[in-house]
Design an enzyme around this catalytic site. Structure first.
Site, PDB file in Angstrom:
ATOM      1  N   THR A   1       0.864  -1.184   0.000  1.00 35.75           N
ATOM      2  CA  THR A   1       0.000   0.000   0.000  1.00 35.75           C
ATOM      3  C   THR A   1       0.902   1.236   0.000  1.00 35.75           C
ATOM      4  OG1 THR A   1      -1.796  -1.092   1.178  1.00 35.75           O
ATOM      5  CG2 THR A   1      -1.654   1.289   1.453  1.00 35.75           C
TER       6      THR A   1
ATOM      7  N   ARG B   1     -14.665  -6.513  -1.269  1.00 32.88           N
ATOM      8  CA  ARG B   1     -14.022  -6.237   0.031  1.00 32.88           C
ATOM      9  C   ARG B   1     -13.553  -4.765   0.102  1.00 32.88           C
ATOM     10  NH1 ARG B   1      -8.355  -4.788   1.504  1.00 32.88           N
ATOM     11  NH2 ARG B   1      -8.145  -5.391   3.675  1.00 32.88           N
ATOM     12  N   VAL B   2     -13.840  -4.123   1.238  1.00 34.75           N
ATOM     13  CA  VAL B   2     -13.365  -2.752   1.469  1.00 34.75           C
ATOM     14  C   VAL B   2     -12.394  -2.784   2.639  1.00 34.75           C
ATOM     15  CG1 VAL B   2     -14.037  -0.397   2.077  1.00 34.75           C
ATOM     16  CG2 VAL B   2     -15.561  -1.786   0.662  1.00 34.75           C
ATOM     17  N   GLY B   3     -11.203  -2.262   2.442  1.00 42.74           N
ATOM     18  CA  GLY B   3     -10.208  -2.232   3.522  1.00 42.74           C
ATOM     19  C   GLY B   3     -10.219  -0.901   4.246  1.00 42.74           C
ATOM     20  N   ASP B   4      -9.101  -0.587   4.851  1.00 40.35           N
ATOM     21  CA  ASP B   4      -8.991   0.657   5.633  1.00 40.35           C
ATOM     22  C   ASP B   4      -8.731   1.895   4.777  1.00 40.35           C
ATOM     23  OD1 ASP B   4      -6.407  -0.679   5.115  1.00 40.35           O
ATOM     24  OD2 ASP B   4      -5.553   1.095   6.085  1.00 40.35           O
TER      25      ASP B   4
ATOM     26  N   THR C   1      -0.701   1.884   6.761  1.00 42.01           N
ATOM     27  CA  THR C   1      -0.489   0.730   5.875  1.00 42.01           C
ATOM     28  C   THR C   1      -0.437  -0.533   6.727  1.00 42.01           C
ATOM     29  OG1 THR C   1       1.178  -0.380   4.509  1.00 42.01           O
ATOM     30  CG2 THR C   1       1.984   1.394   5.899  1.00 42.01           C
ATOM     31  N   GLY C   2      -0.911  -1.636   6.171  1.00 45.23           N
ATOM     32  CA  GLY C   2      -0.890  -2.892   6.926  1.00 45.23           C
ATOM     33  C   GLY C   2      -2.187  -3.645   6.743  1.00 45.23           C
TER      34      GLY C   2
ATOM     35  N   GLY D   1      -5.661  -4.218   6.712  1.00 42.28           N
ATOM     36  CA  GLY D   1      -6.747  -3.248   6.608  1.00 42.28           C
ATOM     37  C   GLY D   1      -7.931  -3.450   7.535  1.00 42.28           C
TER      38      GLY D   1
HETATM   39  N1  GLY Z   1      -4.056  -1.627   4.097  1.00 39.95           N
HETATM   40  C1  GLY Z   1      -4.532  -2.013   2.817  1.00 39.95           C
HETATM   41  C2  GLY Z   1      -5.622  -2.973   2.878  1.00 39.95           C
HETATM   42  O1  GLY Z   1      -5.666  -3.824   3.766  1.00 39.95           O
HETATM   43  O2  GLY Z   1      -6.473  -2.902   2.041  1.00 39.95           O
END
Ligand code: GLY
Length: 291
Positions: free
Chosen positions: A165, A193-196, A215-216, A218
């Site tokens: 990321t 899927r929706v991440g952070d 980053t990491g 999500g």
């Molecule tokens: N941090 C990026 C994700 O998990 O989508």
């Protein structure tokens, strides 16, 4: 105010293409810092730095984004300025630079987040041409594993896909702060899927006290609202200690992440609870890579 930019190219257990990624973050920080030095504003500097990394397939954003189990690249991106203005896109496909679309959402609409087909339609309306961000390398990666058995094994996925990321935070000569983050998300994710990354206070946050990009992993970053908490820490003098404590606590609960942030007085913060986070900082006419 002396302008500063910090960029990251992902946190995780380890990363591949170390030399290329180092070169990539340096190039991104140089681009953003050049904008700040030429009187540009924080949001444009952060966005342009992220765009450079989206265009570089060694990172997991834009070209070279991770693929879901259906073989599609659904991308997320967001931007935020210190006056609480936010724009994001989630599950956007077939565009080259999701971060530029997120900036358009922020600047051209009254909304904060556009998703899926709606985000794509908006991008076309704003003049973004169709672009396939899927690389041969990602296709091979998907084929190598039994994706459907992997998507529940988050540790394994993070180990295999190696993060990537990208994000940037900047402060300009007027003391304005901005943050920008972009990702292809998790490899082998379920469609939709929706991440952070596209969520306010999770992957990206800014307030009059500071700006942060995370980053990491999500799902965990979103649960613990990592960037919001880090910027909240910046209200106090002991902000470094507060932020370190927070990262330690969430690590105990399974949230592996890295954060870059800048406080309103220009003090930078680079923290991680993962083995690695690659990035670069542009300040005082110098670009320095960190890992
Ligand atoms: N941090 C990026 C994700 O998990 O989508």
């Amino acid at each position: 105010m002396k302008p500063i930019i910090i960029v990251h190219g992902g946190a995780g257990k380890a990363y591949s293409h170390k030399t290329e990624r180092k070169k990539g973050v340096k190039e991104a920080a140089r681009k953003g810092y050049g904008i700040l030095k030429n009187e540009g504003n924080a949001i444009n500097a952060a966005v342009e730095a992220v765009k450079i990394m989206e265009d570089n397939p060694v990172f997991n954003a834009g070209l070279g984004s991770a693929l879901g189990i259906d073989g599609e690249a659904e991308m997320d991106a967001s931007v935020m300025t210190d006056d609480y203005i936010f724009g994001g896109v989630t599950c956007i496909k077939d565009v080259k630079n999701p971060i530029l679309v997120a900036q358009k959402v922020m600047e051209e609409t009254e909304h904060i987040l556009l998703a899926g087909d709606g985000a794509v339609k908006f991008a076309r309306k704003m003049g973004f041409k169709e672009f396939n961000p899927i690389t041969e390398g990602r296709k091979k990666q998907l084929k190598k594993r039994s994706a459907s058995s992997l998507y529940k094994n988050i540790d394994k996925i993070i180990e295999i896909y190696g993060g990537g990321t990208v994000g940037a935070v900047a402060i300009d000569k007027n003391g304005k702060l901005a943050a920008a983050t972009s990702t292809g998300g998790l490899m082998y994710h379920l469609p939709g899927r929706v991440g952070d990354t596209p969520l306010i206070g999770a992957g990206t946050y800014a307030s009059p006290y500071g700006a942060a990009s995370a980053t990491g992993y999500g799902e965990m970053i979103a649960r613990f609202m990592v960037t919001k908490e880090i910027v909240e820490c910046m209200k106090s003098e002991g902000f470094q200690h507060c932020a370190e404590n927070f990262l330690e606590k969430i690590e105990e609960r399974g949230c592996g992440c890295g954060v870059i942030a800048i406080r309103k007085d220009g003090v930078p913060l680079i923290l991680k609870n993962t083995p690695v986070m690659i990035g670069a900082i542009g300040a005082f006419n110098n670009i320095k890579v960190f890992e």
